[in-house]
Scaffold this active site. Structure first.
Site, short mmCIF file in Angstrom:
data_model
loop_
_atom_site.label_atom_id
_atom_site.label_comp_id
_atom_site.label_asym_id
_atom_site.label_seq_id
_atom_site.Cartn_x
_atom_site.Cartn_y
_atom_site.Cartn_z
N CYS A 43 0.82 -1.21 0.00
CA CYS A 43 0.00 0.00 0.00
C CYS A 43 0.86 1.26 0.00
O CYS A 43 2.08 1.19 0.01
CB CYS A 43 -0.92 0.01 1.21
SG CYS A 43 0.00 0.14 2.75
N CYS A 46 3.28 1.55 2.85
CA CYS A 46 4.48 0.72 2.70
C CYS A 46 5.52 1.46 1.85
O CYS A 46 6.70 1.48 2.18
CB CYS A 46 4.16 -0.60 2.01
SG CYS A 46 2.84 -1.52 2.78
N ASP A 446 4.71 -31.37 2.35
CA ASP A 446 5.96 -31.75 2.95
C ASP A 446 5.93 -31.19 4.37
O ASP A 446 5.11 -30.34 4.68
CB ASP A 446 7.10 -31.16 2.12
CG ASP A 446 8.43 -31.24 2.84
OD1 ASP A 446 8.75 -32.34 3.31
OD2 ASP A 446 9.13 -30.23 2.90
N ASP A 626 9.28 -27.80 -0.20
CA ASP A 626 10.34 -26.80 -0.33
C ASP A 626 11.73 -27.39 -0.50
O ASP A 626 12.63 -26.69 -0.93
CB ASP A 626 10.35 -25.90 0.90
CG ASP A 626 10.98 -26.56 2.09
OD1 ASP A 626 10.74 -27.78 2.27
OD2 ASP A 626 11.72 -25.90 2.82
N ASP A 630 11.99 -32.82 -2.26
CA ASP A 630 10.61 -32.73 -2.75
C ASP A 630 10.56 -32.49 -4.25
O ASP A 630 9.49 -32.57 -4.84
CB ASP A 630 9.87 -31.56 -2.07
CG ASP A 630 9.80 -31.75 -0.59
OD1 ASP A 630 9.56 -32.88 -0.16
OD2 ASP A 630 10.00 -30.77 0.14
#
Lengths: 727, 52
Positions: A43, A46, A446, A626, A630
């Site tokens: 926004c 920010c 995972d 991650d 995997d």
């Protein structure tokens, strides 16, 4: 630039000198431009927070946030490092990652986007002018006036089509040469046929010219093309950005001392220093130092392993406690990390390509359109023996059936949906991922780093005497080991004060020791503290005699993990947990999150095989993971998601990247994907509906440029509006 | 019908003007950060002149 800003001066020459200096300085700064990824910015506040905080740092010349790409580019003097900027941003609550500006080849994609936008703009303005003239013709301009208007239209339309139509002509030519009939062939044919017929009619003082239809067709098609390009470019720049996340630098030790070099420059037998908290840049053998290493990204194990002289380490593992000196055994492309990533690339190329809804549509649509136009030409030629009329009708059929709304149907929805998902923290890397996500009925998670944060949280402090806790607090506070830090933070939160220990020192790879009342107190590894190891992540406190006390840890849950699992189950999806970790921690997590179906100690190939088995049963599987262990499963699954903290290879293998930390919006993302799929289908139905109404009119030879313009504009606009309804 | 001689050049000129303005915005990178620009108007910090 505060220190070098040109001051107000009465003498122009005095101003000129610093100005050239400033110019030179600015050129220098360009070289030291830094780029940070800012996943949580969303926004106006920010933007100003980040820019103000960075600009206030000494040495920073300017900072500019790009909210669309969620990046901040900083120009700073060379002594400012990205780490300092990241630390500053973290202190005001914005997590940031460094990006390698060298890898971000935004200029190339920018140029292509701007090129399309330029063609779109030219077509738009030409369309508006021609429409003005056409309205006069439609409302009854006759004879010389109509001819004049047709001529002006032709003068605008022909150069516009020659310029704006190029993307279609080029791609139609390419597909013809490859022996295929793509969507662009009927488009190009319609554009060329419509403009040449209209030109002929203008010469012959005819009633109907389709210049307006040809240009507006071009405009709407370009709009669809541009939207499509925009979502692809966003995905591509995101992929580049993520590849750039791991800034490859290493500290090399040479006879002259330490220097920081890019990992690419490292060679076998170089000596490299790896600081605590850093990731191994290469495969190597430890020559000096002792520490613990975290292999969770590679194997899913949560227990850190001890490493000392002679131990081998692999690229991608994280050094936890002490500095390590490595002799490089493999660097760059030869590291085990890279070899595994290459395996994934092979699996990737073998993955059956998903045929998107749009492809399926185009495959049956293009031939139908050609046959229809050719048929109407033949029939009218046979019936009337009037070539001019037959060509006119064939052109009208082509213009009306031209997939104007079809070309907008998918891009408009995908753009709107991926924009919404991006705001929720999901980055769609692949265009068809949205459609595949909509089909998911089974979700495989995972554990380490996906459902958990990969950061430990201490458990069961209640059963331990207060005096022991005070000793532990003193020892844990002296170390930066992740377990110590978690323990110290937990004890501080409970209001435990540290005992007064003397001679506190840390032995990297073993633990922390200190003296209290002449006895040596130790907090660290089981064998060093003289304790019997327990079956989960733990650190041990020995008080120089008696039984050692074990502090056990669990991995803290990723925010939103429990909500996500609950909502997925409520939505009727099957949820499975597959982890490479041992049974005990997996069982605890599964119980906490309410997952009934869990499998522990899964090797990478087990995960991939399990997913293949599910697919064989007709399930559509979403894999969320991650680690390197995997990646095979991520490639194998119908659609895959990995968090931004995941390893390079895992992010490359997955279709969607989760930018924030929160997993809670995952069910929402699936719901949005289902909605988007529905909207795409509705759009197809809408645009086909218009064709069903308008094609008979064209076939009967009753189509006028007015009817063509109306059918085209209304269908394109309805389709776009339908895409915007996506919530 | 004589007014066409005036009106048509005017409409073409205005259309051309719009196109030139569009090309100018494109060349000045005004479409690079649409989200950011939309939000920046809400910010209290503005600058009166371009940065040096």
């Amino acid at each position: 630039m505060s220190s070098l800003a040109p001051s107000i001066s009465a003498c122009p020459a005095c101003v000129a000198a610093p100005a050239t200096e400033a110019l030179a300085a600015r050129r220098m700064e360009k070289a030291s431009g830094l780029m940070l990824s800012l996943p949580t910015a969303h926004c106006a506040a920010c933007i100003s927070d980040v820019e103000r905080a960075l600009a206030a740092m000494p040495g920073v010349n300017s900072a500019r946030v790009n909210l669309t790409l969620k990046r901040v580019s900083v120009s700073a003097s060379p002594e400012i490092t990205a780490d300092a900027l990241i630390a500053r941003l973290k202190s005001i609550g914005y997590p940031a990652h460094e990006l390698d500006p060298g890898l971000l080849s935004t200029t190339e994609s920018d140029r292509r986007g701007r090129d399309l936008l330029m063609r779109l703009g030219v077509a738009g303005f030409a369309m508006m002018n021609i429409m003005l003239l056409s309205v006069a013709v439609w409302s009854g301009a006759e004879a010389a006036t109509r001819d004049l208007f047709h001529w002006i239209s032709a003068a605008i339309a022909l150069p516009t089509l020659a310029f704006s139509g190029q993307p279609f002509f080029a791609s139609a030519w390419a597909s013809l040469r490859a022996g295929r009939l793509g969507m662009d062939v009927p488009i190009s044919l319609a554009l060329i046929l419509a403009s040449s017929i209209s030109l002929y009619e203008t010469f012959a003082h005819g009633d109907h010219a389709y210049f307006d239809a040809a240009v507006s067709l071009c405009f709407f098609l370009l709009a669809g093309r541009y939207l499509d390009y925009r979502s692809r470019a966003a995905a591509r720049s995101a992929a580049e950005e993520l590849a750039a996340l791991e800034v490859p630098r290493a500290t090399r030790l040479t006879a002259e001392g330490e220097n920081v070099v890019p990992v690419a420059e490292l060679a076998v037998d170089d000596i490299v220093r790896v600081k605590p908290g850093a990731r191994m840049p290469v495969d190597g053998v430890v020559t000096d130092g002792s520490s613990e290493i975290d292999r969770s990204l590679l194997t899913g194990e949560t227990l850190p392993l001890w490493a000392g002289p002679g131990s081998t380490v692999s690229a991608g593992e994280v050094n936890l406690t002490g500095p390590l000196t490595l002799r490089v055994t493999a660097a760059g492309r030869d590291t085990s990390l890279h070899r595994m990533a290459d395996l994934v690339a092979v699996a990737e190329s073998a993955r059956t390509r998903y045929t998107s809804l749009a492809d399926r549509m185009a495959r049956s649509y293009s031939p139908a359109v050609h046959i229809l136009a050719l048929g109407s030409f033949a029939v009218w030629l046979y019936l009337t023996a009037d070539l001019r009329l037959a060509v006119n009708i064939a052109a009208a059929v082509l213009i009306i059936t031209c997939p104007c709304a079809l070309a907008l149907a998918v891009p408009a929805v995908v753009t709107s949906a991926s924009g919404k998902l991006f705001r929720k923290g999901f980055l769609i890397k692949d265009g068809t991922a949205l459609e595949r996500l909509a089909e998911v009925d089974t979700v495989v998670f995972d554990k380490t780093g996906t459902l958990t944060m990969g950061a430990p949280a201490v458990t069961g402090l209640g059963g331990i005497a207060k005096g022991d806790l005070e000793i532990a607090a003193a020892l844990a506070g002296a170390s930066s080991h992740p377990l110590s830090r978690a323990l110290a933070a937990a004890l501080q939160a409970d209001g435990i004060k540290a005992a007064a220990l003397s001679d506190i020192r840390e032995l990297p790879g073993y633990g922390v020791e200190g003296c209290l009342g002449g006895k040596t107190m130790r907090l660290g590894r089981a064998e060093w503290a003289g304790a019997a190891p327990v079956d989960s992540t733990a650190t041990y406190l020995s008080k120089g005699g008696g039984d050692a006390i074990a502090f056990t840890f669990t991995d803290s849950h990723r925010p939103g993990a429990a909500t996500a699992v609950a909502k997925l189950k409520a939505a009727g999806k099957r949820v499975i947990l597959m982890s490479g970790d041992n049974e005990a921690p997996v069982a605890i997590l599964a119980r906490d999150l309410g997952i009934d179906d869990w499998r522990a100690a899964q090797r990478p190939e087990d995960k991939a095989a399990a997913i293949a088995a599910l697919q064989a049963d007709g399930h559509h599987v979403l894999m969320v993971g991650d680690g390197l262990n995997d990646t095979a499963a991520l490639v194998c699954a119908n659609v895959s998601i990995s968090p931004a903290s995941a390893l390079d290879a895992a992010r490359v293998a997955s279709d969607i990247v989760l930018l924030g930390n929160d997993l809670g919006s995952l069910p929402e993302a699936i719901r949005l994907a289902e909605k988007a799929r529905l909207r795409i289908k509705q759009n197809f139905a809408l645009s086909l509906g218009y064709n069903v109404l308008a094609v008979p009119v064209a076939l009967l030879g009753l189509a006028t440029p007015l009817i063509a313009a109306l059918a085209m504009s209304t269908s394109s606009i309805t389709v776009s509006l339908n895409a915007l309804r996506l919530k | 019908m004589e007014m066409l001689a005036i009106l048509i050049p005017i409409s073409l000129f205005l259309g051309g003007l719009g196109l030139v303005a569009f090309v100018w915005t494109l060349k000045h990178q005004q479409y690079d950060d649409p989200d950011g620009d939309a939000n920046r108007i809400l910010s209290d910090e503005w600058d009166d002149r371009p940065k040096p």
